[in-house]
Scaffold this active site. Structure first.
Site, short mmCIF file in Angstrom:
data_model
loop_
_atom_site.label_atom_id
_atom_site.label_comp_id
_atom_site.label_asym_id
_atom_site.label_seq_id
_atom_site.Cartn_x
_atom_site.Cartn_y
_atom_site.Cartn_z
N CYS A 115 0.81 -1.23 0.00
CA CYS A 115 0.00 0.00 0.00
C CYS A 115 0.84 1.27 0.00
CB CYS A 115 -0.94 0.01 1.19
SG CYS A 115 -2.04 -1.39 1.19
N HIS A 263 -3.80 6.83 1.59
CA HIS A 263 -4.12 5.50 1.14
C HIS A 263 -5.56 5.17 1.53
CE1 HIS A 263 -4.00 1.47 -0.01
NE2 HIS A 263 -4.11 1.00 1.22
N ASN A 293 -9.98 -0.90 -1.66
CA ASN A 293 -8.55 -0.70 -1.49
C ASN A 293 -7.82 -1.22 -2.74
OD1 ASN A 293 -5.86 -0.77 -0.73
ND2 ASN A 293 -6.22 -1.73 1.26
O1 UT7 Z 1 -4.10 -1.29 3.14
C1 UT7 Z 1 -3.78 -1.81 4.39
C2 UT7 Z 1 -4.57 -3.02 4.52
N1 UT7 Z 1 -5.69 -3.12 5.33
C3 UT7 Z 1 -6.16 -2.28 6.29
O2 UT7 Z 1 -5.69 -1.23 6.55
C4 UT7 Z 1 -7.34 -2.80 7.05
C5 UT7 Z 1 -7.37 -2.32 8.47
N2 UT7 Z 1 -8.43 -2.94 9.20
C6 UT7 Z 1 -9.73 -2.71 8.99
O3 UT7 Z 1 -10.07 -1.93 8.11
C7 UT7 Z 1 -10.76 -3.40 9.86
O4 UT7 Z 1 -10.09 -4.06 10.91
C8 UT7 Z 1 -11.65 -4.38 9.07
C9 UT7 Z 1 -12.62 -3.60 8.20
C10 UT7 Z 1 -10.83 -5.30 8.24
C11 UT7 Z 1 -12.49 -5.22 10.04
O5 UT7 Z 1 -13.24 -4.40 10.92
P1 UT7 Z 1 -13.29 -4.71 12.47
O6 UT7 Z 1 -14.21 -3.74 13.06
O7 UT7 Z 1 -11.87 -4.73 12.98
O8 UT7 Z 1 -13.96 -6.13 12.50
P2 UT7 Z 1 -13.41 -7.52 13.06
O9 UT7 Z 1 -12.36 -8.08 12.19
O10 UT7 Z 1 -13.10 -7.37 14.51
O11 UT7 Z 1 -14.70 -8.43 12.95
C12 UT7 Z 1 -15.90 -8.11 13.64
C13 UT7 Z 1 -16.96 -9.13 13.25
C14 UT7 Z 1 -16.52 -10.57 13.41
O12 UT7 Z 1 -17.63 -11.33 13.87
P3 UT7 Z 1 -17.79 -11.67 15.44
O13 UT7 Z 1 -16.55 -12.46 15.79
O14 UT7 Z 1 -17.88 -10.36 16.14
O15 UT7 Z 1 -19.06 -12.47 15.46
C15 UT7 Z 1 -16.21 -10.99 12.00
O16 UT7 Z 1 -16.38 -12.39 11.79
O17 UT7 Z 1 -17.32 -8.96 11.88
C16 UT7 Z 1 -17.24 -10.23 11.20
N3 UT7 Z 1 -16.84 -9.98 9.83
C17 UT7 Z 1 -17.73 -9.79 8.85
N4 UT7 Z 1 -19.07 -9.78 8.83
C18 UT7 Z 1 -19.68 -9.53 7.65
C19 UT7 Z 1 -15.59 -9.89 9.32
N5 UT7 Z 1 -15.64 -9.62 8.01
C20 UT7 Z 1 -16.96 -9.54 7.69
C21 UT7 Z 1 -17.67 -9.30 6.49
N6 UT7 Z 1 -19.01 -9.29 6.52
N7 UT7 Z 1 -17.02 -9.04 5.33
#
Ligand code: UT7
Length: 336
Positions: A115, A263, A293
């Site tokens: 990135c 980014h 992204n």
């Molecule tokens: O370019 C650099 C690369 N990437 C980044 O910078 C990404 C940085 N991180 C993020 O943007 C966020 O951490 C994410 C958007 C990836 C995830 O958001 P979050 O608020 O940290 O969610 P999480 O991973 O803690 O997941 C929360 C819940 C989980 O369910 P439970 O365990 O609470 O029941 C996941 O299983 O959301 C669930 N989940 C989804 N649900 C529906 C994870 N992905 C999805 C999805 N759709 N696509």
């Protein structure tokens, strides 16, 4: 002042025609438009179809950048290609693109800063031009993520985030203009955090004899692995710190900057950076809603769109910051 100054002479970008909304992904990935929009800000992304490769997208972006710069391909004397999704493992995409564009002979190399690829590449192009080595450098950031994602519910935490696209800039040399051109950069990497966001296979570290095995594929090691929360927290902190440092180097403040290009990994990351630094929201040009992204393509793609929308104009002071796998991060300041 350096004897030669580097500046962005032209910009181009391209995304494949097929756009997929969050609704289009709901069934296949067991996700929802509501979850994706609330957590990331993404509304749609573009994914290629058929046998399109990363350099195919790049060719379109390069054509537009050359036209914008009013240069011919013969004027280019170096190619820097930033990508994490090359057409093939080797040679690098710089070479494949060069052949497709019929630009044989000039140096072409790839950089792998994910990135942060565009900012690393910009810094390298700037340095080459300052020392007088090249006059018109083609800097490309291009990605096809869609072919490398686990598009099953198991991969939904990563698959919904990424889109395909390409951006290109012509970085040219000129007589120095006071307070103009590419001004300063700040680059960092921390390999200790490599496994917070990485692609395990293929690679030489996993098996005594082969870079890719059936077991690796069965274990889904060909798909990216991400610790979203760690990446999120670090992105906010490091992008804010880096941008502050780059501005300080040039004796500038947030208020001096006309437009910021960050980014685009998560709208909430950029909102937080803006909040920490006290940037008015209208000065941050976000594109994640439309493209997701697109890694190394993100910043030039955003600049091209801002230019077309009349939000980016010649003479503006522009701040950039990025964070990604590596970890790598950095920022740049330039007079457009
Ligand atoms: O370019 C650099 C690369 N990437 C980044 O910078 C990404 C940085 N991180 C993020 O943007 C966020 O951490 C994410 C958007 C990836 C995830 O958001 P979050 O608020 O940290 O969610 P999480 O991973 O803690 O997941 C929360 C819940 C989980 O369910 P439970 O365990 O609470 O029941 C996941 O299983 O959301 C669930 N989940 C989804 N649900 C529906 C994870 N992905 C999805 C999805 N759709 N696509």
């Amino acid at each position: 002042m350096a004897a030669t100054q580097a500046y962005i002479k032209g910009i181009g970008a391209y995304v494949p025609p097929r756009a997929l909304t969050n609704f289009d992904l709901e069934e296949q990935l067991d996700t929802s438009d509501e979850w994706i929009q609330q957590r990331t800000g993404i509304v749609k992304r573009h994914w290629v179809e058929g046998d399109t490769s990363t350099t195919d997208l790049a060719v379109e972006a390069v054509k537009e950048a050359l036209e914008d710069a009013e240069l011919k391909k013969e004027d280019i004397d170096c190619i820097i290609f930033a990508t994490l999704s090359p057409d093939h493992d080797f040679p690098g995409n710089g070479c494949w693109l060069q052949a497709k564009m019929d630009m044989g002979g000039i140096p072409a190399f790839d950089i792998r800063q994910q990135c942060t690829g565009f900012i690393y590449g910009l810094s390298m192009a700037d340095a080459f031009i300052r020392i007088g080595q090249y006059k018109n450098i083609l800097l490309i950031g291009a990605e096809i993520h869609s072919k490398g994602l686990d598009r099953t519910p198991e991969g939904r935490n990563v698959a919904v985030l990424f889109g395909d696209g390409a951006g290109a800039c012509v970085i040219s040399a000129r007589e120095p203009v006071e307070g103009g051109g590419i001004m300063a950069h700040d680059l960092f990497a921390d390999g200790n955090s490599a496994k917070e966001l990485w692609l395990p296979a293929p690679g030489t570290a996993l098996d005594p004899e082969h870079r890719i095995t059936k077991k690796m594929l069965d274990d889904k090691l060909q798909y990216p692995v991400m610790n979203g929360r760690q990446v999120f927290m670090n992105a906010v902190k490091k992008m804010s710190e880096s941008l502050t440092m780059t501005l300080k180097k040039q004796g500038k403040t947030i208020d001096d900057v006309d437009m910021f290009f960050f980014h685009q990994a998560n709208l909430r990351i950029n909102d937080k950076v803006g909040e920490i630094l006290g940037i008015p929201p209208e000065k941050v040009f976000n594109t994640i809603q439309d493209y997701g992204n697109t890694t190394a393509a993100t910043i030039p793609l955003g600049m091209r769109d801002a230019l077309k929308a009349g939000k980016l104009e010649r003479g503006m002071l522009v701040g950039m910051a990025a964070f990604g796998s590596g970890f790598t991060w950095g920022s740049s300041l330039l007079r457009f």
